[in-house]
Structures are given as structure tokens and as C-alpha cells.
Design an enzyme around this catalytic site. Structure first.
Site, PDB file in Angstrom:
ATOM      1  N   ASP A   2       0.873  -0.911  -0.055  1.00  0.00           N
ATOM      2  CA  ASP A   2       0.000   0.012  -0.392  1.00  0.00           C
ATOM      3  C   ASP A   2       0.898   1.763  -0.102  1.00  0.00           C
ATOM      4  OD1 ASP A   2      -2.424   1.086  -0.225  1.00  0.00           O
ATOM      5  OD2 ASP A   2      -2.375   1.624   1.884  1.00  0.00           O
ATOM      6  N   HIS A  19       2.070   3.999  -8.907  1.00  0.00           N
ATOM      7  CA  HIS A  19       1.894   1.953  -9.221  1.00  0.00           C
ATOM      8  C   HIS A  19       3.159   1.105 -10.170  1.00  0.00           C
ATOM      9  CE1 HIS A  19      -1.952   1.842  -7.994  1.00  0.00           C
ATOM     10  NE2 HIS A  19      -2.129   2.632  -8.707  1.00  0.00           N
ATOM     11  N   LEU A 113      11.684 -20.434  -5.168  1.00  0.00           N
ATOM     12  CA  LEU A 113      10.771 -19.196  -4.452  1.00  0.00           C
ATOM     13  C   LEU A 113       9.517 -19.303  -4.922  1.00  0.00           C
ATOM     14  CD1 LEU A 113      10.577 -16.533  -2.477  1.00  0.00           C
ATOM     15  CD2 LEU A 113      10.378 -15.789  -4.123  1.00  0.00           C
TER      16      LEU A 113
END
Length: 224
Positions: A2, A19, A113
Site C-alpha cells: 500500500d 504503481h 521461491l
């Protein structure tokens, strides 16, 4: 993740710039996770509630996702990262869904991962999806009503096969889960940072691990 919009506003930039900067923070976060030996990392990239945002911002986010799918997936594949997407993916349309599926298929055998990207995801919707799947299984006679337990429901969540998170991090000074992994986070340690997501870096990741290492996890039991 956020704070993209606030990061951009503080610099007099459009939200899409925030963004883009947030996407770069994702790359730093992945590098830190691999360096620290983290096996599973879930990023809340687009919530089911984010569809309520202005259409232009949703379009910007979708375009950014397409860009990274086309230009970053091959790189992640070379680094041994497995990618999974969780959420109501159909809302993005067939073209983007096809790209998501290609990314999952390409990286399916990687073991360095596992990166879960939550897209059009909501924790409540995830639980409803699992409950509906259980009800249908009972209706078909595949499972007895008495056999429904936490394990059975967990196996039907969108995150099935992935361990519950040890720690959940919320950036930008917000102090809530915002419908993220509600079932899975029952015993997760919660860490809230004032850092805006575009400023999240390897040092931030290390700080989270240090905070987590100092927590005592008892899972409801008394300390030994």
C-alpha cells in the site's frame, strides 16, 4: 503493498507513476526474499475491492500487469521462481487470463521461491469459494458432512498446497488486513510499517525478518 498513490501525490506525479514505482519495489522484495531463503511470498497486487476504483486507474494497473507478464516472467523463470495466481482471475478477461496461465505453466517446476500474486482476490470470497466447493462435494456424495473440518476447508482455498503465512506485512501506516488471507492468517504475526510501498527495499525486508525473529509464537499454548 500500500502507498503507491500517496507516494506519487507527494511528488506531484500521476498515480500510475506510483504503481510503476511499486512494481520496482516488487523486484527488490523478491531479491531480498531469495537472498534470505524465504520459500513462499504472497503479494496482494489487486484486491476484489479494487474494481471499484476509477476505470482509468484499473486500466493502468491492468496494463502494468500485462507489461510485467511479458517482460519479467522469463527473468523470474531463469531465477527459479515459481509463479501462482490466486483470485477471481476471470474478471480480467480471456486474453490476460491466458497470459497468467502461460506464466504459471512456464514456472511450474521451479523450486527456488514460490511467488503468489493475489489478483482480484478477497479473503471472504476465498472462504465462500471453499465452502461452496465443500457443499458441492457433500451433495455429490464425495465427502460426508461429518468429515468437514479445518483441513478439508483449507484444501479448497485458492492457496491450497501453500503453507499459511508466518508473517503478514502492511505498508504505508495502515493497520488492517483489508480482506487479505483472512482464514490463512489466523496465527500469522502482523507487522505494520509506515514505509510507502514504492520505498520498500532490501533493508525494509530485513527489518521485517528482525521483527518476526523477536516475536514469541505460542499458537494458543503457554510458553515452555
Amino acid at each position: 503493498m500500500d502507498g503507491n498513490g500517496r507516494w506519487a501525490a507527494a511528488r506531484g506525479l500521476p498515480r500510475v507513476a506510483g504503481h510503476r514505482a511499486g512494481a520496482e519495489a516488487v523486484s527488490r522484495c523478491l531479491r531480498a526474499a531469495k537472498a534470505k531463503g524465504v520459500e513462499y511470498l504472497t503479494l496482494y497486487a489487486f484486491s476484489s475491492e479494487n474494481w471499484r476504483r476509477e476505470p482509468t486507474e484499473v486500466a493502468d494497473l491492468t496494463s502494468l500487469l500485462k507489461y510485467y507478464l511479458r517482460h519479467k516472467v522469463a527473468e523470474l523463470h531463469k531465477e527459479g521462481v515459481r509463479i501462482r495466481f490466486v483470485g477471481d482471475l476471470g474478471r480480467f478477461g480471456p486474453d490476460l487470463v491466458a497470459e497468467l496461465e502461460r506464466a504459471e505453466a512456464l514456472t511450474a517446476s521451479n523450486t527456488q521461491l514460490t511467488l503468489l500474486l493475489a489478483l482480484s482476490y478477497g479473503g471472504r470470497g476465498d472462504i465462500v469459494h471453499a465452502a461452496r466447493a465443500l457443499a458441492e462435494a457433500v451433495q455429490r456424495g464425495d465427502i460426508a458432512l461429518s468429515a468437514i473440518d479445518e483441513t478439508a476447508l483449507s484444501a479448497r482455498l485458492l492457496t491450497a498446497g501453500v503453507p499459511d503465512p508466518d508473517v503478514i506485512v502492511r505498508t504505508s501506516g495502515e493497520h488492517r488486513l483489508s480482506n487479505f488471507l483472512l482464514w490463512q492468517s489466523a496465527y500469522a504475526e502482523l507487522v505494520f510499517l509506515d514505509t510507502l510501498w514504492p520505498d520498500f527495499d532490501e533493508a525494509s525486508f530485513t527489518r521485517v525478518l528482525d521483527i518476526y525473529a523477536r516475536r514469541e509464537r505460542r499458537f494458543g499454548a503457554r510458553p515452555a
